[in-house]
Scaffold this motif. Structure first.
Motif, short mmCIF file in Angstrom:
data_model
loop_
_atom_site.label_atom_id
_atom_site.label_comp_id
_atom_site.label_asym_id
_atom_site.label_seq_id
_atom_site.Cartn_x
_atom_site.Cartn_y
_atom_site.Cartn_z
N GLN A 215 0.83 -1.21 0.00
CA GLN A 215 0.00 0.00 0.00
C GLN A 215 0.86 1.26 0.00
N ALA A 216 1.93 1.24 0.78
CA ALA A 216 2.83 2.40 0.82
C ALA A 216 3.44 2.65 -0.55
N CYS A 217 3.84 1.58 -1.22
CA CYS A 217 4.43 1.71 -2.56
C CYS A 217 3.40 2.27 -3.53
N ALA A 218 2.18 1.77 -3.47
CA ALA A 218 1.10 2.23 -4.36
C ALA A 218 0.79 3.70 -4.13
N GLN A 219 0.79 4.09 -2.85
CA GLN A 219 0.50 5.50 -2.53
C GLN A 219 1.64 6.40 -2.99
N LYS A 220 2.86 5.93 -2.82
CA LYS A 220 4.02 6.74 -3.20
C LYS A 220 4.04 7.02 -4.69
N TYR A 221 3.70 6.01 -5.50
CA TYR A 221 3.80 6.16 -6.96
C TYR A 221 2.42 6.33 -7.62
N HIS A 222 1.38 6.46 -6.82
CA HIS A 222 0.03 6.68 -7.35
C HIS A 222 -0.31 5.64 -8.41
N CYS A 223 -0.17 4.40 -8.02
CA CYS A 223 -0.38 3.31 -8.99
C CYS A 223 -0.93 2.08 -8.30
N VAL A 224 -1.22 1.08 -9.07
CA VAL A 224 -1.55 -0.23 -8.52
C VAL A 224 -0.26 -1.00 -8.33
N VAL A 225 -0.15 -1.71 -7.23
CA VAL A 225 1.02 -2.55 -6.97
C VAL A 225 0.59 -4.01 -6.91
N VAL A 226 1.33 -4.86 -7.59
CA VAL A 226 1.17 -6.31 -7.45
C VAL A 226 2.44 -6.83 -6.78
N LEU A 227 2.30 -7.22 -5.52
CA LEU A 227 3.43 -7.79 -4.80
C LEU A 227 3.24 -9.31 -4.87
#
Lengths: 263, 263, 263
Positions: free
Chosen positions: A150-162
């Protein structure tokens, strides 16, 4: 997320442009093709605009990056942003190699990635999360992983697939967990690369809901792998890779729905 | 040489950095991964130092060399020498293409190769041995081949693996012959490339005895191929390649010990 | 055209130099090798002359072209023209990407291609034929395709192989149609690339009759694929690819003669 998106994908046969990892490019092309997408690869910056124009989505894979390829990725990524085509970034090894982390960060300053797909170590590095200390393979549980994604998604304003034993898909708020899969994915090189390009394929047919597109991609690949693994009586990475290509072509939404464990 | 080194390799999961032959890179990565090592590839000179730092050993493969890649090989090789990580050189086609022989010789002036792995024609070219006249496939016997491998090892102060129907491994004095194998290796492109990277994997876990590490690598690959070939009722190069990846994962030191013919 | 040329090929084991598509290079090398040719790849312009010297024919594949590779193709193509070695051009995606069409046309101004192998959209683009308007997959019939292939052959003074459900081989006057094949070729990436390099292999052993050489290559690949497909009970692209490599090694002229539908 709905698995009917697979039927849509097969009807639309979207063109997916992958700036590829040399190690896995053939498998990625065959996986896309078997599933029902149309793979195209390119290595020349001067055809960037034309390639993006014919593509439905773009996947930028840092697996064997070079300075030349990074310049191409900037051009392709910028063209895709301008043309409103989804951009998927696969930040291979940014958790292990400082040069790659810097390259990814530089790329992300001029190109907006709509989806970032990586393993825990890669997402941690991009999120500047204190993960390395715990070791890539030995995190302290999925609670941490979700917050990190979630932190990564918020930082880059994107969807993250971990991706991992459980795939975590998030837009920074909503979270989808895909619990399907098989350990055989770890025994065949390029499963992550394939997932990234499959996310691009689903994003091409559902650009207005990238969270759902990414979750469907993760479910389709993890579920298909699980179906294949169930047929094998020993850990056969070569046979698994071949049967995975077969099954990506043959698998139906109904088959996947029966086994999908998604919450 | 002891086959228990395979168990050690699987426990340690060494990272092997391969500067790869584009033709065979996917198979080499999958072969390393299936056996129990961790493959990483790189194409960018600017990440040379960092890549060597995380690797246990380095394989430089001239299969599709370019001037850019040669510059990268010099940087990676020099970093590996400084960091005391084993360097394995695969001098693809130096026996047939003068440009490649010159490139290999230039590389060897600044980078110390700890092991050189090649076929008879390649080792002959590096040793400046009068072999070409006899033809690559029609040498006058293993006596000559052993002397030639020893001459090459003495010239470059390294271990030489001369692969063929019998693999010859030597440090210039001691000689180990591995008589296992199958003709199916000739029908699948990249068996030599894979052997070179497997030598790197074993060198990473036994850097203090490279003769033993190289001989073990040769025995493991040749023996595994032999076990796979014994299951086939016809010369099926595609099936062989797939089953070889399977068996590299499944094979045990005990199975290999039973069939190993090494003197 | 005679299928006995396959026996000749296996006896002569011609060296085929492919300037390759990165996506499919491993499969192309294995297909050539399995059939009985000897594949070699190269990425460095400085070894162009030496590579051509040892090769029996050359295949230039635009699949992942770069400016650097185009310079290499000019050098390799010019050397092959000078040394009277057959040059086969595979103009990947020139029908879809204007940059590639321009690159192919520029290349063809300095290099004479002895054979051009492409699909309908690619041959149409090179022939400047009004095909695009009809869509690549929905042409108005084989009558048009034959005329288009002939126009392309006349324009470039070469043999053209227009591959599809029926392969059309022509020198601009004579026409050979190969009706064999299977839809599974569409499910595996690189079937066209492999055909182009197989044309080079047959051209190397029959340079004085390139129409026959190209028609034989098309018949061998299409017929072998058909034989493999007949064994499969479902559309399995991974299994098909593996068995195709097997069968390219095992197939005999007699087997192919029985099923060949060529007129």
């Amino acid at each position: 997320m709905t698995l009917d998106l697979l039927t849509t994908l097969r009807q639309q046969n979207p063109i997916v442009l992958t700036l590829a990892n040399d190690v896995t490019v053939q498998d990625v092309a065959n996986g896309l093709n078997a599933l029902g997408a149309s793979p195209i690869m390119s290595a020349e910056v001067d055809e960037a605009e034309a390639m993006v124009t014919i593509a439905g989505a773009v996947c930028l894979n840092l697996g064997t990056l070079t300075k030349l390829q990074l310049a191409q990725m900037r051009a392709v990524g910028a063209a895709a942003n301008r043309q409103h085509k989804p951009v998927i970034l696969d930040p291979v090894a940014v958790g292990a190699v400082p040069y790659r982390l810097q390259a990814a960060q530089t790329l992300l300053r001029t190109v907006h990635a709509d989806v970032i797909r990586g393993n825990a170590g890669e997402i941690a590095a991009l999120a500047a999360w204190n993960w390395q200390a715990k070791g890539i393979d030995a995190g302290t549980g999925s609670g941490d992983l979700v917050a990190m994604a979630q932190a990564c998604a918020q930082k880059y304003h994107c969807v993250v697939v971990l991706s991992g034993a459980t795939d975590i898909v998030t837009d920074g708020q909503q979270v989808v967990r895909v619990h399907n899969g098989t350990e055989l994915f770890q025994l065949h090189v390029g499963s992550g690369d394939l997932l990234s390009s499959l996310v691009a394929a689903f994003a091409a047919v559902q650009p207005q809901n990238l969270l759902a597109a990414a979750a469907t991609a993760a479910t389709v690949l993890a579920g298909t792998g699980e179906l294949v693994a169930a047929q094998l009586t020993a850990s056969r990475p070569g046979t698994f890779a071949m049967l995975l290509i077969d099954k990506l072509h043959l698998v139906t939404p109904a088959e996947l729905s029966k086994i999908a464990v998604v919450d």
